[in-house]
Write an enzyme that holds these catalytic residues in place. Structure first.
Site, PDB file in Angstrom:
ATOM      1  N   LYS A 120      22.474  41.141  40.321  1.00  0.00           N
ATOM      2  CA  LYS A 120      22.616  42.498  40.864  1.00  0.00           C
ATOM      3  C   LYS A 120      21.598  43.395  40.194  1.00  0.00           C
ATOM      4  O   LYS A 120      21.348  43.249  38.995  1.00  0.00           O
ATOM      5  CB  LYS A 120      24.004  43.066  40.503  1.00  0.00           C
ATOM      6  CG  LYS A 120      25.116  42.615  41.396  1.00  0.00           C
ATOM      7  CD  LYS A 120      26.351  43.486  41.133  1.00  0.00           C
ATOM      8  CE  LYS A 120      27.576  42.634  41.254  1.00  0.00           C
ATOM      9  NZ  LYS A 120      28.738  43.117  40.577  1.00  0.00           N
ATOM     10  N   ARG A 133      22.492  43.555  31.351  1.00  0.00           N
ATOM     11  CA  ARG A 133      23.860  43.434  30.858  1.00  0.00           C
ATOM     12  C   ARG A 133      23.988  42.071  30.175  1.00  0.00           C
ATOM     13  O   ARG A 133      23.630  41.036  30.740  1.00  0.00           O
ATOM     14  CB  ARG A 133      24.831  43.500  32.028  1.00  0.00           C
ATOM     15  CG  ARG A 133      26.233  43.249  31.575  1.00  0.00           C
ATOM     16  CD  ARG A 133      27.146  43.011  32.734  1.00  0.00           C
ATOM     17  NE  ARG A 133      28.493  42.846  32.232  1.00  0.00           N
ATOM     18  CZ  ARG A 133      29.392  42.079  32.808  1.00  0.00           C
ATOM     19  NH1 ARG A 133      29.090  41.398  33.883  1.00  0.00           N
ATOM     20  NH2 ARG A 133      30.591  41.984  32.300  1.00  0.00           N
ATOM     21  N   HIS A 154      34.047  45.053  28.608  1.00  0.00           N
ATOM     22  CA  HIS A 154      33.976  46.275  29.430  1.00  0.00           C
ATOM     23  C   HIS A 154      33.476  47.466  28.611  1.00  0.00           C
ATOM     24  O   HIS A 154      33.718  48.625  28.987  1.00  0.00           O
ATOM     25  CB  HIS A 154      35.367  46.690  29.977  1.00  0.00           C
ATOM     26  CG  HIS A 154      35.902  45.819  31.069  1.00  0.00           C
ATOM     27  ND1 HIS A 154      37.242  45.557  31.198  1.00  0.00           N
ATOM     28  CD2 HIS A 154      35.284  45.170  32.071  1.00  0.00           C
ATOM     29  CE1 HIS A 154      37.435  44.775  32.248  1.00  0.00           C
ATOM     30  NE2 HIS A 154      36.265  44.517  32.791  1.00  0.00           N
ATOM     31  N   GLY A 173      40.053  47.070  37.144  1.00  0.00           N
ATOM     32  CA  GLY A 173      39.353  46.427  38.254  1.00  0.00           C
ATOM     33  C   GLY A 173      39.957  45.050  38.430  1.00  0.00           C
ATOM     34  O   GLY A 173      41.120  44.835  38.102  1.00  0.00           O
ATOM     35  N   ASP A 220      43.695  40.348  45.181  1.00  0.00           N
ATOM     36  CA  ASP A 220      43.208  41.677  45.564  1.00  0.00           C
ATOM     37  C   ASP A 220      44.367  42.668  45.589  1.00  0.00           C
ATOM     38  O   ASP A 220      45.337  42.481  46.327  1.00  0.00           O
ATOM     39  CB  ASP A 220      42.550  41.576  46.950  1.00  0.00           C
ATOM     40  CG  ASP A 220      41.814  42.842  47.314  1.00  0.00           C
ATOM     41  OD1 ASP A 220      42.449  43.922  47.298  1.00  0.00           O
ATOM     42  OD2 ASP A 220      40.611  42.775  47.596  1.00  0.00           O
ATOM     43  N   ILE A 238      40.727  49.581  41.060  1.00  0.00           N
ATOM     44  CA  ILE A 238      42.129  49.974  41.234  1.00  0.00           C
ATOM     45  C   ILE A 238      42.356  51.387  40.675  1.00  0.00           C
ATOM     46  O   ILE A 238      42.965  52.236  41.333  1.00  0.00           O
ATOM     47  CB  ILE A 238      43.067  48.953  40.549  1.00  0.00           C
ATOM     48  CG1 ILE A 238      42.851  47.560  41.167  1.00  0.00           C
ATOM     49  CG2 ILE A 238      44.528  49.378  40.665  1.00  0.00           C
ATOM     50  CD1 ILE A 238      43.539  46.423  40.428  1.00  0.00           C
TER      51      ILE A 238
HETATM   52  P1  ADP Z   1      35.400  44.000  39.192  1.00  0.00           P
HETATM   53  O1  ADP Z   1      36.203  43.812  37.946  1.00  0.00           O
HETATM   54  O2  ADP Z   1      35.167  42.730  39.952  1.00  0.00           O
HETATM   55  O3  ADP Z   1      34.195  44.887  39.033  1.00  0.00           O
HETATM   56  P2  ADP Z   1      36.413  46.191  40.790  1.00  0.00           P
HETATM   57  O4  ADP Z   1      36.302  47.268  39.776  1.00  0.00           O
HETATM   58  O5  ADP Z   1      35.508  46.216  41.973  1.00  0.00           O
HETATM   59  O6  ADP Z   1      36.419  44.760  40.129  1.00  0.00           O
HETATM   60  O7  ADP Z   1      37.932  46.225  41.323  1.00  0.00           O
HETATM   61  C1  ADP Z   1      38.422  45.290  42.230  1.00  0.00           C
HETATM   62  C2  ADP Z   1      39.860  45.666  42.526  1.00  0.00           C
HETATM   63  O8  ADP Z   1      39.882  47.014  43.016  1.00  0.00           O
HETATM   64  C3  ADP Z   1      40.502  44.785  43.577  1.00  0.00           C
HETATM   65  O9  ADP Z   1      41.804  44.400  43.182  1.00  0.00           O
HETATM   66  C4  ADP Z   1      40.576  45.714  44.767  1.00  0.00           C
HETATM   67  O10 ADP Z   1      41.675  45.425  45.564  1.00  0.00           O
HETATM   68  C5  ADP Z   1      40.730  47.059  44.118  1.00  0.00           C
HETATM   69  N1  ADP Z   1      40.391  48.124  45.064  1.00  0.00           N
HETATM   70  C6  ADP Z   1      39.194  48.408  45.582  1.00  0.00           C
HETATM   71  N2  ADP Z   1      39.318  49.407  46.503  1.00  0.00           N
HETATM   72  C7  ADP Z   1      40.633  49.729  46.544  1.00  0.00           C
HETATM   73  C8  ADP Z   1      41.414  50.681  47.288  1.00  0.00           C
HETATM   74  N3  ADP Z   1      40.831  51.487  48.177  1.00  0.00           N
HETATM   75  N4  ADP Z   1      42.755  50.745  47.045  1.00  0.00           N
HETATM   76  C9  ADP Z   1      43.337  49.936  46.148  1.00  0.00           C
HETATM   77  N5  ADP Z   1      42.643  49.012  45.414  1.00  0.00           N
HETATM   78  C10 ADP Z   1      41.321  48.918  45.628  1.00  0.00           C
END
Ligand code: ADP
Length: 392
Positions: A14, A88, A177, A205, A278, A327
């Protein structure tokens, strides 16, 4: 100054290119399925998205295609315009409490630390080396997920295991993190107009961790020797009693690696709910009163609340609790459930504010003893800022 922010995984890469110090994103994208079939990349320029199916046999090929795209889209006229590249790196052990300009010694140390992060550091190194080869004039900087947590005191980072495990084998809490918790801390200094901030930062997340920030420094966090400690996550168990592993190995006739894989990839939301890793799907089922989804959501919230309570006592004075990550930023339901449990601490939600959708907003009400905020995290810009600070 043009700066690339890079996050290389074993089969992905990325990137974002920034014009610093203005933090303006010029182009961003992700190369996926590197070294696998059906590889492709997506780019975003001025809000327009492009997707291309290509053969990506290795990370070097991805860097070559990225370089061509930068030139073809007139982001740079020559690769020499890219002054610095921030990478990173997951594990900096106890060697790095700050970001560092990469030289041969750093490369060797990051490689040595692969013992502690066998899935991540080798992939990060492949990315670093591919960029060093193709864009050789740029300064390379490593930004470690562990660095922000190096201010945690020994009494918090040490496990109550034989002391020589720490001395000989680096067994201790590291925390991860860090780039996100650091970014949130720096935002909160602006939001609260105060340098010595005391915070409980909740990064929720797919992976999740809390951090207790005292006077702007990390003083405890929920992840440990690996990212599998602490909170319940998408597929990770978080805290468990380690002796259950032996029991499951016996009962299921699995070897250690299989059980560890179950704890990493088949536990958490997915493992309890049997629905998904998710949170959106868990929430939907929760709202439909699905028994396992209700259990999952309650367990998830309780674990977070118990750590917030612990950090509240630990910090004594808390200026704010923040929510970030997919989240934390998006799920008003999860935030509501957490903050409702915090009422004994005098912490209260404003339900109307909680339903807002912005990058940064207050969600606690006027009577709340501690302010609660949603703050959108931005690890990429933090990497660019750190890189700019060291390379300018
Ligand atoms: P990562 O740790 O992979 O970076 P993210 O920060 O992208 O993860 O978070 C992923 C989580 O955020 C998933 O569980 C997803 O369901 C949740 N998420 C993303 N958008 C929403 C939303 N609009 N409502 C609730 N949960 C969400």
């Amino acid at each position: 100054m043009k700066i690339l922010s890079v996050n290389a995984g074993s089969s992905s890469l990325k990137f974002q290119m920034y014009e610093m110090p203005y933090e303006k994103v010029l182009i961003s994208g992700v190369f996926e399925r590197i070294g696998l079939k059906d590889s492709f990349y997506t780019l975003k320029i001025d809000g327009n998205k492009v997707k291309k199916q290509v053969n990506l046999e290795d990370h070097e090929k991805a860097v070559e295609m990225l370089s061509d795209e930068l030139i073809n889209n007139n982001i740079v006229s020559s690769l020499d315009e890219i002054k610095a590249i921030g990478h990173r790196v997951v594990h900096g052990g106890d060697k790095y409490s700050d970001s560092v300009i990469i030289d041969d010694d750093v490369l060797k140390t990051v490689e040595d630390l692969s013992k502690l992060a066998p899935l991540h550091n080798p992939a990060n190194l492949i990315g670093i080396k591919a960029f060093m080869k193709k864009i050789s004039k740029a300064v390379s900087v490593a930004i470690f997920d562990t660095a922000f947590h190096q201010t945690i005191e020994k009494e918090e980072f040490l496990y109550s295991t034989p002391y020589e495990w720490y001395e000989k084998h680096q067994v201790r809490k590291y925390g991860f993190h860090g780039t996100s918790h650091k970014y949130i801390t720096s935002r909160m200094k602006d939001v609260l107009n105060k340098e010595d901030v005391n915070l409980i930062t909740c990064h929720l997340g797919n992976g999740a961790s809390l951090c207790a920030v005292k006077n702007g420094e990390s003083k405890d966090t929920t992840m440990g020797f690996t990212p599998n400690a602490g909170l319940i996550m998408g597929t990770r168990s978080g805290d468990i009693d380690f002796t259950l592993i032996l029991h499951v190995m016996d009962e299921e006739e699995k070897d250690l690696n299989e059980v560890l894989n179950d704890l990493n990839k088949k536990s958490g939301f997915l493992g309890i709910s049997k629905i998904s890793s998710d949170s959106r799907e868990i929430e939907e089922a929760y709202l439909n009163n699905d028994e396992k989804a209700v259990l999952t959501q309650k367990m998830y919230v309780k674990r977070i609340v118990s750590y917030i309570a612990k950090y509240f006592v630990f910090l004594k004075e808390v200026d704010a609790i923040t929510f970030s990550g997919g989240i934390g930023e998006n799920s008003s339901l999860t935030r509501k459930m957490i903050i409702e449990e915090l009422q004994p601490l005098g912490i209260y939600l404003d339900e109307t504010l909680n339903d807002k959708r912005e990058d940064e907003f207050l969600i606690s009400n006027d009577s709340s003893k501690v302010k609660c905020y949603v703050i959108k995290t931005d690890e990429e810009v933090m990497i660019a800022k750190e890189t700019y600070r060291l390379a300018k």
